[in-house]
Scaffold this motif. Structure first.
Motif, PDB file in Angstrom:
ATOM      1  N   MET A   1     134.203  41.742  31.864  1.00  0.00           N
ATOM      2  CA  MET A   1     135.481  42.408  31.744  1.00  0.00           C
ATOM      3  C   MET A   1     135.470  43.694  32.569  1.00  0.00           C
ATOM      4  SD  MET A   1     135.263  45.409  29.865  1.00  0.00           S
ATOM      5  CE  MET A   1     133.770  46.208  29.311  1.00  0.00           C
ATOM      6  N   ILE A   2     136.650  44.089  33.019  1.00  0.00           N
ATOM      7  CA  ILE A   2     136.811  45.354  33.719  1.00  0.00           C
ATOM      8  C   ILE A   2     138.151  45.969  33.309  1.00  0.00           C
ATOM      9  CG2 ILE A   2     137.829  44.235  35.771  1.00  0.00           C
ATOM     10  CD1 ILE A   2     136.583  46.558  37.416  1.00  0.00           C
ATOM     11  N   TYR A   3     138.162  47.271  33.140  1.00  0.00           N
ATOM     12  CA  TYR A   3     139.393  48.034  32.911  1.00  0.00           C
ATOM     13  C   TYR A   3     139.389  49.203  33.892  1.00  0.00           C
ATOM     14  CZ  TYR A   3     139.963  45.432  28.561  1.00  0.00           C
ATOM     15  OH  TYR A   3     140.125  44.425  27.640  1.00  0.00           O
ATOM     16  N   GLN A  51     141.555  46.817  20.474  1.00  0.00           N
ATOM     17  CA  GLN A  51     140.732  45.929  19.654  1.00  0.00           C
ATOM     18  C   GLN A  51     139.384  45.611  20.297  1.00  0.00           C
ATOM     19  OE1 GLN A  51     143.370  42.590  19.164  1.00  0.00           O
ATOM     20  NE2 GLN A  51     144.629  43.607  17.610  1.00  0.00           N
ATOM     21  N   VAL A  52     139.243  45.984  21.572  1.00  0.00           N
ATOM     22  CA  VAL A  52     137.992  45.732  22.280  1.00  0.00           C
ATOM     23  C   VAL A  52     136.928  46.713  21.798  1.00  0.00           C
ATOM     24  CG1 VAL A  52     136.850  45.793  24.530  1.00  0.00           C
ATOM     25  CG2 VAL A  52     139.139  44.811  24.320  1.00  0.00           C
ATOM     26  N   ILE A  53     135.769  46.212  21.507  1.00  0.00           N
ATOM     27  CA  ILE A  53     134.656  47.052  21.091  1.00  0.00           C
ATOM     28  C   ILE A  53     133.659  47.119  22.246  1.00  0.00           C
ATOM     29  CG2 ILE A  53     132.758  47.348  19.458  1.00  0.00           C
ATOM     30  CD1 ILE A  53     134.408  45.741  17.440  1.00  0.00           C
ATOM     31  N   ILE A  54     133.533  48.317  22.809  1.00  0.00           N
ATOM     32  CA  ILE A  54     132.617  48.503  23.937  1.00  0.00           C
ATOM     33  C   ILE A  54     131.633  49.602  23.550  1.00  0.00           C
ATOM     34  CG2 ILE A  54     132.425  48.851  26.431  1.00  0.00           C
ATOM     35  CD1 ILE A  54     135.460  48.340  26.605  1.00  0.00           C
ATOM     36  N   THR A  55     130.548  49.209  22.931  1.00  0.00           N
ATOM     37  CA  THR A  55     129.522  50.153  22.490  1.00  0.00           C
ATOM     38  C   THR A  55     128.235  49.886  23.250  1.00  0.00           C
ATOM     39  OG1 THR A  55     128.760  48.667  20.747  1.00  0.00           O
ATOM     40  CG2 THR A  55     130.537  50.207  20.185  1.00  0.00           C
ATOM     41  N   ASN A  56     127.219  50.717  22.989  1.00  0.00           N
ATOM     42  CA  ASN A  56     125.958  50.504  23.696  1.00  0.00           C
ATOM     43  C   ASN A  56     125.278  49.199  23.281  1.00  0.00           C
ATOM     44  OD1 ASN A  56     125.897  52.537  21.516  1.00  0.00           O
ATOM     45  ND2 ASN A  56     123.674  52.351  21.656  1.00  0.00           N
ATOM     46  N   GLU A  57     125.672  48.629  22.115  1.00  0.00           N
ATOM     47  CA  GLU A  57     125.104  47.337  21.724  1.00  0.00           C
ATOM     48  C   GLU A  57     125.639  46.194  22.591  1.00  0.00           C
ATOM     49  OE1 GLU A  57     126.371  49.466  19.538  1.00  0.00           O
ATOM     50  OE2 GLU A  57     124.692  50.007  18.216  1.00  0.00           O
ATOM     51  N   SER A  58     126.766  46.420  23.268  1.00  0.00           N
ATOM     52  CA  SER A  58     127.372  45.355  24.069  1.00  0.00           C
ATOM     53  C   SER A  58     126.834  45.300  25.499  1.00  0.00           C
ATOM     54  CB  SER A  58     128.900  45.532  24.103  1.00  0.00           C
ATOM     55  OG  SER A  58     129.255  46.724  24.766  1.00  0.00           O
ATOM     56  N   VAL A  59     125.921  46.218  25.856  1.00  0.00           N
ATOM     57  CA  VAL A  59     125.325  46.202  27.192  1.00  0.00           C
ATOM     58  C   VAL A  59     123.815  45.992  27.075  1.00  0.00           C
ATOM     59  CG1 VAL A  59     127.133  47.679  28.152  1.00  0.00           C
ATOM     60  CG2 VAL A  59     125.056  48.727  27.227  1.00  0.00           C
ATOM     61  N   LYS A  60     123.180  45.773  28.193  1.00  0.00           N
ATOM     62  CA  LYS A  60     121.753  45.436  28.204  1.00  0.00           C
ATOM     63  C   LYS A  60     120.877  46.648  27.883  1.00  0.00           C
ATOM     64  CE  LYS A  60     120.104  42.969  31.509  1.00  0.00           C
ATOM     65  NZ  LYS A  60     119.762  42.468  32.872  1.00  0.00           N
ATOM     66  N   LYS A  61     119.665  46.369  27.412  1.00  0.00           N
ATOM     67  CA  LYS A  61     118.672  47.425  27.257  1.00  0.00           C
ATOM     68  C   LYS A  61     118.136  47.837  28.624  1.00  0.00           C
ATOM     69  CE  LYS A  61     117.011  46.601  22.560  1.00  0.00           C
ATOM     70  NZ  LYS A  61     115.823  46.337  21.705  1.00  0.00           N
ATOM     71  N   ILE A 100     118.810  60.714  34.000  1.00  0.00           N
ATOM     72  CA  ILE A 100     118.758  59.705  32.948  1.00  0.00           C
ATOM     73  C   ILE A 100     118.889  60.377  31.587  1.00  0.00           C
ATOM     74  CG2 ILE A 100     117.393  57.851  31.928  1.00  0.00           C
ATOM     75  CD1 ILE A 100     116.122  57.412  34.656  1.00  0.00           C
ATOM     76  N   PHE A 101     119.953  60.005  30.875  1.00  0.00           N
ATOM     77  CA  PHE A 101     120.293  60.594  29.579  1.00  0.00           C
ATOM     78  C   PHE A 101     119.955  59.598  28.471  1.00  0.00           C
ATOM     79  CE2 PHE A 101     123.709  61.181  26.317  1.00  0.00           C
ATOM     80  CZ  PHE A 101     123.261  62.382  25.809  1.00  0.00           C
ATOM     81  N   LYS A 102     119.121  60.045  27.521  1.00  0.00           N
ATOM     82  CA  LYS A 102     118.704  59.161  26.418  1.00  0.00           C
ATOM     83  C   LYS A 102     118.882  59.794  25.049  1.00  0.00           C
ATOM     84  CE  LYS A 102     115.181  56.646  29.066  1.00  0.00           C
ATOM     85  NZ  LYS A 102     113.777  56.163  29.085  1.00  0.00           N
ATOM     86  N   ASN A 103     119.452  60.974  25.015  1.00  0.00           N
ATOM     87  CA  ASN A 103     119.506  61.737  23.765  1.00  0.00           C
ATOM     88  C   ASN A 103     120.685  61.310  22.896  1.00  0.00           C
ATOM     89  OD1 ASN A 103     118.861  63.662  21.847  1.00  0.00           O
ATOM     90  ND2 ASN A 103     120.005  65.289  22.903  1.00  0.00           N
ATOM     91  N   PHE A 104     120.633  60.075  22.401  1.00  0.00           N
ATOM     92  CA  PHE A 104     121.713  59.585  21.539  1.00  0.00           C
ATOM     93  C   PHE A 104     121.215  58.401  20.715  1.00  0.00           C
ATOM     94  CE2 PHE A 104     122.054  57.231  25.522  1.00  0.00           C
ATOM     95  CZ  PHE A 104     122.185  55.918  25.096  1.00  0.00           C
ATOM     96  N   ASN A 105     121.931  58.116  19.651  1.00  0.00           N
ATOM     97  CA  ASN A 105     121.697  56.910  18.865  1.00  0.00           C
ATOM     98  C   ASN A 105     122.724  55.840  19.185  1.00  0.00           C
ATOM     99  OD1 ASN A 105     119.486  57.955  17.352  1.00  0.00           O
ATOM    100  ND2 ASN A 105     120.933  59.131  16.105  1.00  0.00           N
ATOM    101  N   HIS A 106     123.947  56.303  19.512  1.00  0.00           N
ATOM    102  CA  HIS A 106     125.046  55.367  19.699  1.00  0.00           C
ATOM    103  C   HIS A 106     126.069  55.971  20.659  1.00  0.00           C
ATOM    104  CE1 HIS A 106     128.987  53.576  18.648  1.00  0.00           C
ATOM    105  NE2 HIS A 106     128.284  52.469  18.442  1.00  0.00           N
ATOM    106  N   ILE A 107     126.648  55.141  21.523  1.00  0.00           N
ATOM    107  CA  ILE A 107     127.719  55.582  22.417  1.00  0.00           C
ATOM    108  C   ILE A 107     128.904  54.627  22.286  1.00  0.00           C
ATOM    109  CG2 ILE A 107     128.461  55.923  24.813  1.00  0.00           C
ATOM    110  CD1 ILE A 107     125.746  56.778  25.574  1.00  0.00           C
ATOM    111  N   ASP A 108     130.085  55.187  22.178  1.00  0.00           N
ATOM    112  CA  ASP A 108     131.317  54.394  22.231  1.00  0.00           C
ATOM    113  C   ASP A 108     131.845  54.507  23.660  1.00  0.00           C
ATOM    114  OD1 ASP A 108     133.979  53.450  22.142  1.00  0.00           O
ATOM    115  OD2 ASP A 108     134.087  53.856  19.997  1.00  0.00           O
ATOM    116  N   TYR A 109     131.573  53.467  24.459  1.00  0.00           N
ATOM    117  CA  TYR A 109     131.931  53.544  25.876  1.00  0.00           C
ATOM    118  C   TYR A 109     133.448  53.464  26.090  1.00  0.00           C
ATOM    119  CZ  TYR A 109     127.053  53.317  27.292  1.00  0.00           C
ATOM    120  OH  TYR A 109     125.728  53.601  27.494  1.00  0.00           O
ATOM    121  N   LYS A 110     134.157  52.809  25.194  1.00  0.00           N
ATOM    122  CA  LYS A 110     135.621  52.743  25.349  1.00  0.00           C
ATOM    123  C   LYS A 110     136.224  54.132  25.196  1.00  0.00           C
ATOM    124  CE  LYS A 110     138.214  51.025  22.080  1.00  0.00           C
ATOM    125  NZ  LYS A 110     138.809  50.057  21.136  1.00  0.00           N
TER     126      LYS A 110
END
Length: 322
Positions: A1-3, A51-61, A100-110
């Motif tokens: 998907m792309i927006y 309704q689209v959920i775009i979180t860090n769980e939806s992308v690759k490690k 490279i930023f890693k200081n988080f537990n969760h990101i809401d990319y939307k």
């Protein structure tokens, strides 16, 4: 998907994934990779987007195993680049790095994308995840814009960076002028009359650049060749192009991937090409922000580091994290 959103246009667009057409294409800096999104681009349904959920769980490690450069490492590399510029009497070389930023537990990319859209209304803003690659960016440098009806082609020379409150120095002026000359020389091959604007300030968030606009009438069959000759411009590479590209590969610790490449957006009436700056590659557990700057004999390594830190804020300050 792309927006995505176009400059000065708050309508949200996506593609209809119709097979056989691909009107949204990303090209890597080195020109070796192309990422296409199938279908015509259409206005996205705002309700559906919510309704689209775009979180860090939806992308690759992140399995890249890249370690970010320290400030000392980058300053040392900058000093080496300045020596190459002096030895070869070059106008400039553009050097970049990944933060490279890693200081988080969760990101809401939307929500992060929404923030970038609000912060940079004059920019091309996008968010995509194709399953293998996920990127987000907002940038206002136009590589080219072609009107299919009038055959007018527009581009810009955008270079030199300072905080908005500071005055231009000799360094920034010397950095931007070769970009303008480079563009003019290419366009003169394809058009007799070139409209050139005065050089003026281009504001982008907390920083500003020097900008000069160009407009010509060209033959449609020359469009692809002109884009090929313009990319990469001295604003993202240096002069001479091939020599600087070779040195960039030697000095930069990481490949640029789609950073400093360009994005092609085609409609029935126009073809637009945007340079992919102020962008980041997105992972579950990290965000790789790409930043860089034009290096000349006038460059101060400490100030160049500060400039890249400022540019990284375009992405980092808009992340919605927990």
């Amino acid at each position: 998907m792309i927006y995505f959103k176009l400059p000065f246009n708050e309508k949200l667009y996506t593609t209809n994934q119709k097979p056989g057409t691909d009107h949204v294409n990303f090209y890597s800096f080195d020109g070796l990779r192309q990422l296409s999104f199938e279908g015509d681009f259409i206005e996205a349904d705002p309700v559906q987007f919510e309704q689209v959920i775009i979180t860090n769980e939806s992308v690759k490690k992140d399995d890249s195993r890249f370690n970010p450069e320290s400030k000392d490492e980058y300053l040392q590399t900058l000093q080496e680049v300045i020596e190459v510029i002096k030895e070869n009497e070059l106008p400039k070389i553009v050097l970049s790095r990944r933060k490279i930023f890693k200081n988080f537990n969760h990101i809401d990319y939307k929500e992060s994308f929404k923030n970038m859209c609000q912060a940079y209304p004059n920019a091309f803003r996008y968010l995509f995840n194709d399953g293998e690659n996920a990127w987000m960016g907002a940038f206002s440098e136009v590589l080219g814009k072609f009107n299919k009806n009038t055959h007018e082609f527009e581009t810009m020379s955008l270079a030199g960076t300072l905080p908005v409150s500071e005055d231009w120095s000799k360094k920034e002026i010397e950095e931007q002028q070769p970009v303008s000359s480079y563009i003019r020389n290419i366009l003169e091959t394809y058009a007799e009359n070139i409209e050139v604007s005065e050089t003026y300030d281009h504001i982008s968030g907390n920083i500003k650049h020097l900008r000069t606009d160009f407009k010509v009438t060209i033959q449609p069959e020359d469009l692809d060749t002109i884009i090929h000759e313009l990319h990469p411009t001295p604003a993202v590479c240096g002069i001479p192009k091939d020599f600087c590209k070779k040195n960039i590969q030697q000095f930069e610790k990481f490949p640029r991937e789609f950073y400093a490449g360009y994005i092609k957006i085609e409609t029935d009436d126009t073809v637009q090409y945007f340079v992919n700056l102020r962008c980041a590659k997105l992972y579950q557990d990290s965000v790789h922000v790409f930043v860089g700057g034009g290096i000349t004999t006038q460059s101060n390594p400490e100030k160049e580091w500060t400039e890249t830190e400022l540019k990284s804020e375009a992405v980092l300050k808009n992340l919605v994290i927990s």
